[in-house]
Motif scaffolding. Structure first.
Motif, short mmCIF file in Angstrom:
data_model
loop_
_atom_site.label_atom_id
_atom_site.label_comp_id
_atom_site.label_asym_id
_atom_site.label_seq_id
_atom_site.Cartn_x
_atom_site.Cartn_y
_atom_site.Cartn_z
N PHE A 39 0.84 -1.19 0.00
CA PHE A 39 0.00 0.00 0.00
C PHE A 39 0.88 1.24 0.00
O PHE A 39 2.06 1.17 0.34
CB PHE A 39 -0.92 0.01 1.23
CG PHE A 39 -1.77 -1.22 1.36
CD1 PHE A 39 -2.89 -1.39 0.57
CD2 PHE A 39 -1.42 -2.22 2.26
CE1 PHE A 39 -3.66 -2.53 0.67
CE2 PHE A 39 -2.19 -3.37 2.37
CZ PHE A 39 -3.32 -3.53 1.56
N PRO A 40 0.32 2.40 -0.36
CA PRO A 40 1.11 3.63 -0.33
C PRO A 40 1.53 3.99 1.09
O PRO A 40 0.94 3.52 2.07
CB PRO A 40 0.13 4.68 -0.90
CG PRO A 40 -0.91 3.90 -1.63
CD PRO A 40 -1.04 2.60 -0.90
N GLY A 43 -0.64 4.89 5.34
CA GLY A 43 -1.84 4.19 5.76
C GLY A 43 -1.61 3.34 6.98
O GLY A 43 -0.50 3.23 7.52
N ASP A 46 1.04 0.54 6.59
CA ASP A 46 2.38 1.12 6.43
C ASP A 46 2.92 1.61 7.77
O ASP A 46 4.10 1.39 8.09
CB ASP A 46 2.32 2.27 5.43
CG ASP A 46 3.67 2.94 5.25
OD1 ASP A 46 4.61 2.30 4.74
OD2 ASP A 46 3.80 4.12 5.63
N ASN A 68 7.39 0.20 -0.24
CA ASN A 68 5.97 0.38 -0.56
C ASN A 68 5.73 0.06 -2.03
O ASN A 68 6.30 0.69 -2.91
CB ASN A 68 5.53 1.81 -0.26
CG ASN A 68 5.55 2.13 1.21
OD1 ASN A 68 6.56 2.59 1.74
ND2 ASN A 68 4.44 1.89 1.87
N GLY A 70 2.41 -0.12 -3.68
CA GLY A 70 0.96 0.02 -3.71
C GLY A 70 0.39 -0.18 -5.10
O GLY A 70 1.10 -0.16 -6.11
N SER A 160 -11.06 2.90 0.83
CA SER A 160 -9.73 2.85 0.21
C SER A 160 -9.69 2.02 -1.06
O SER A 160 -8.66 1.94 -1.71
CB SER A 160 -8.71 2.29 1.21
OG SER A 160 -9.15 1.02 1.69
N ARG A 188 -8.31 5.39 -4.51
CA ARG A 188 -7.04 4.67 -4.62
C ARG A 188 -6.24 4.93 -3.34
O ARG A 188 -5.30 5.72 -3.32
CB ARG A 188 -6.28 5.13 -5.86
CG ARG A 188 -7.06 4.88 -7.14
CD ARG A 188 -6.29 5.29 -8.38
NE ARG A 188 -5.16 4.39 -8.63
CZ ARG A 188 -4.39 4.47 -9.71
NH1 ARG A 188 -4.62 5.41 -10.62
NH2 ARG A 188 -3.39 3.63 -9.87
N GLY A 189 -6.69 4.31 -2.28
CA GLY A 189 -6.07 4.52 -0.97
C GLY A 189 -7.00 5.30 -0.06
O GLY A 189 -7.99 5.91 -0.50
#
Length: 326
Positions: A39-40, A43, A46, A68, A70, A160, A188-189
């Protein structure tokens, strides 16, 4: 949900296994490990992964680099690790979104949740929560449900992404609140969903305390319900959904996995290091600030058993909500 709680309790009570003689004699690891976060940055998963990685490296005696990767609801990073060399040097910090629900919602899964990885350890879990903009004028979950019932089809929620834990949690809540007529807006997240809730572009958002607690404390958002079995120490004023009359208990559980075919002695070496980290008071204190509960004593075998149970749980929600992604 009770079975799930007992499995987690069993993991927490399991005795920490000793490193086998073969693992002790192995030079592994003798160079840095790559820990993929699918994931980016920023979050829930992360944040937890970065807190874990430095301590995990200390326990292993080697550095651990967070990477990462994502995209596609965690499936890009998951696919990379699924195909990686099975030598123990590439790992993934899974959530149910990337490891379980994501592949289960795809018509052609990129990997299978249970067999697509060697599972190292269950690490910790945190409840899902629901937040609204203070400008909405809603202060409780029953008030929100009443608003949604009075104005069917006029409200939306942000998540998300399709098939993620927030999406599936909200679908379960929507069904148990009487099949509420609301529109799902996938992002997108989590960041986009949260910002649009603050701006009033969507009515509410479901996520975890890690990204939402600072906004709740700062007044930009108002957390009105916890989808947990009890209230959280970080926000004791917020009632559970069950207290409000809605039987919805959902968690985001993070776990550590390796590519399929990773040797058993290396899995045990990694698992032993993870148990050391998750059993430390310092880690427990760090996670408590994010409303995470550490799982202590998880082994590769108990991790596999837990994930098999999760596949059944999430699969039933996906089937009931008729969610399928091309």
């Amino acid at each position: 949900m009770h079975t799930r709680r007992h499995i987690l309790a069993g993991l927490g009570a399991a005795a920490a296994a000793r490193v086998t003689p073969a693992a002790a004699q192995d030079a592994f690891p003798d160079h840095p490990l790559r820990l993929v976060v699918p994931f980016p940055p920023g979050g829930t998963t992360d944040v937890f992964a970065r807190v874990f990685a430095s301590r995990f490296g200390e326990a292993l005696g080697a550095s651990v680099v967070v990477d990462n990767r994502g995209g596609a609801g965690g499936l890009i990073g998951g696919g990379e690790v699924n195909r990686a060399r099975p030598d123990g040097y590439t790992l993934i910090f899974h959530s149910p979104t990337s490891g379980i629900a994501g592949p289960l919602t795809r018509r052609v899964p990129p990997y299978r949740p249970l067999e697509g990885f060697e599972h190292v350890a269950i690490l910790g879990y945190t409840p899902m929560i629901l937040a609204v903009s203070p400008r909405l004028g809603v202060n409780t979950l029953p008030e929100l449900v009443d608003l949604l019932r009075r104005q069917p089809g006029r409200h939306s929620y942000g998540s998300s992404g399709i098939g993620g834990v927030p999406h599936l949690t909200t679908e379960l809540f929507r069904a148990r609140a009487g099949n509420l007529d609301i529109v799902h807006v996938p992002y997108r997240g989590a960041a986009g969903a949260i910002q649009d809730t603050i701006a009033g572009n969507v009515t509410f958002v479901v996520d975890t305390f890690a990204p939402l607690l600072p906004l709740h404390q700062g007044g930009q958002l108002k957390v009105i319900a916890i989808f947990g079995e009890e209230r959280a120490a970080v926000a004791p004023e917020v009632p559970t959904a069950r207290e409000a009359g809605f039987d919805v208990v959902m968690r985001n559980t993070n776990y550590l996995s390796a590519p399929p075919g990773t040797p058993a002695d290396r899995l045990e070496r990694l698992s032993a290091a993870a148990r050391t980290v998750m059993g430390s008071p310092e880690m427990a204190a760090e996670l408590a600030r994010m409303a995470y509960v550490p799982v202590i004593g998880s082994t590769p075998a108990s991790a596999r058993d837990f994930i098999a149970h999760e596949v059944t749980l999430w699969g039933s929600i996906i089937q009931a909500a008729h969610i399928e992604v091309e």
